[in-house]
Design a protein around this motif. Sequence first.
Motif, PDB file in Angstrom:
ATOM      1  N   ARG A 139       9.824 -52.015  -8.157  1.00 41.52           N
ATOM      2  CA  ARG A 139      10.789 -53.071  -8.536  1.00 41.52           C
ATOM      3  C   ARG A 139      11.120 -53.573  -7.073  1.00 41.52           C
ATOM      4  O   ARG A 139      11.805 -53.040  -6.089  1.00 41.52           O
TER       5      ARG A 139
ATOM      6  N   CYS B 123       6.445 -55.051  -9.218  1.00 44.37           N
ATOM      7  CA  CYS B 123       6.939 -55.993  -9.863  1.00 44.37           C
ATOM      8  C   CYS B 123       7.805 -56.837  -9.136  1.00 44.37           C
ATOM      9  O   CYS B 123       8.740 -56.315  -8.384  1.00 44.37           O
TER      10      CYS B 123
ATOM     11  N   GLY C 288      10.635 -56.584 -12.619  1.00 40.47           N
ATOM     12  CA  GLY C 288      10.868 -54.956 -12.494  1.00 40.47           C
ATOM     13  C   GLY C 288      11.973 -54.776 -13.315  1.00 40.47           C
ATOM     14  O   GLY C 288      12.033 -53.606 -13.846  1.00 40.47           O
TER      15      GLY C 288
ATOM     16  N   SER D  83      10.990 -52.523 -16.367  1.00 40.13           N
ATOM     17  CA  SER D  83      11.433 -51.107 -16.203  1.00 40.13           C
ATOM     18  C   SER D  83      12.361 -50.358 -17.291  1.00 40.13           C
ATOM     19  O   SER D  83      12.147 -49.352 -18.048  1.00 40.13           O
TER      20      SER D  83
END
Length: 403
Positions: A132, A267, A272, A276
Amino acid sequence: MDKIKMTTPIVEMDGDEMTRILWQYIKDELLLPFIDLKTDYYDLGLVKRNETDDKITTESAEATLKYGVAVKCATITPNAARMKEYDLKEMYRSPNGTIRAILDGTVFRTPIKVKGIDPCVKNWKKPITIARHAYGDVYKASEMVIPGPGIVELVYTDADGNVTKVPVHEFTSPGVVQGMHNLNRSIESFSRSCFNYAIDQKQDLWFATKDTISKKYDHTFKDIFAEIYEKEYRSKFEELGITYFYTLIDDAVARVMKAEGGFIWACKNYDGDVMSDMISSACGSLAMMTSVLVSPSGVYEYEAAHGTVQRHYYKYLAGEETSTNSVATIFAWTGALKKRGELDNIPELMSFAENLERACIDTIESGKMTKDLALITELENPTVLNSLDFIKAVRETLVAACQ
Ligand code: NAP
Ligand code: MG
């Protein structure tokens, strides 16, 4: 058995509450009996941060830049309640935020797979790692509520005072507007962290944005990744037989659901954040995730993805039994030990860390686990252990495997 020797210290960042208790159990039961552990110790517990006006956090990050590998225990991010509870001089920033600002980098999170705790997505045979980007976009945006008719424009004034304007919308009725940004330098370091991590893990890297719609903003992300890949990473990827794959975010989401796993998914910040949580909840629990911050200069900081488990700590303080899952914290240590072993060329240290990870997984697969996992496992009649007994069970598995 001789203890494994180390040459360079790992930066050790101690933390708060239940995870601080687990930290000591892990060192006493799983590390110190087997390794001549060398660490550069920083107490990031809130009491010490308050004593040092939070300088200790900065010092620990600077030590990480010096030595290259750190392991961090979960820490309290102060809020109003903590100000009172710890009689703080100031509402200090989140230690993770302070450390990230110094190291710069990208956070990689991967589920720890165990038989009996299977992802709801049946075809995910191997873990999917989310990388991320942790700067900008909607997290650093300016927003406005538009009360009624009027014109909204983007205005850029350069250093010489030249003005460029782009219309956003001519409102004829109330609405909302948002302005956000990112920096080429941040996107470049995000891309390098991702390429380096893919090489480190020998896994394919996926990246996706909505560049068909966002022809300047998202397209810049796509272009920067492509340019850096061609210039700096293509030959290394080809040598390792791994690929860099760019696609549209909708296509990526569809492909992820059908994929086997075993790749890294880079991402943008918002993607992200959302993805996630999807991956970790599909895989069981935050206590079964590894998390590592990789800086563009190749510095590594390992941690658990969960917090200090405050509710369990209060039970512990009251003398009640706790069953807190230490797997993510153990894997933070094994990640750091493996990386230290790799950098210093100490194969025994790397294989010890691998054996310890295996011992955690084997212990759980044998039916011995903490309460959080017992609630979700497909294994029948699991044995629920308390916080310390689980760690002792892992030690037994580890010792048995090494004999
Ligand atoms: P948390 O510590 O992640 O715990 C939330 C709940 O999740 C727990 O009450 C527990 O559920 C479950 N849980 C989390 N980790 C677990 C584990 N290892 N084993 C078993 N169950 C686990 O989040 P929080 O209570 O919201 O935050 C506590 C403190 O952590 C806060 O002061 C926050 O600032 C800090 N925090 C630090 C970090 C970090 O340092 N990286 C990250 C997040 C939060 P049950 O109570 O239902 O058993
Ligand atoms: Mg989130």
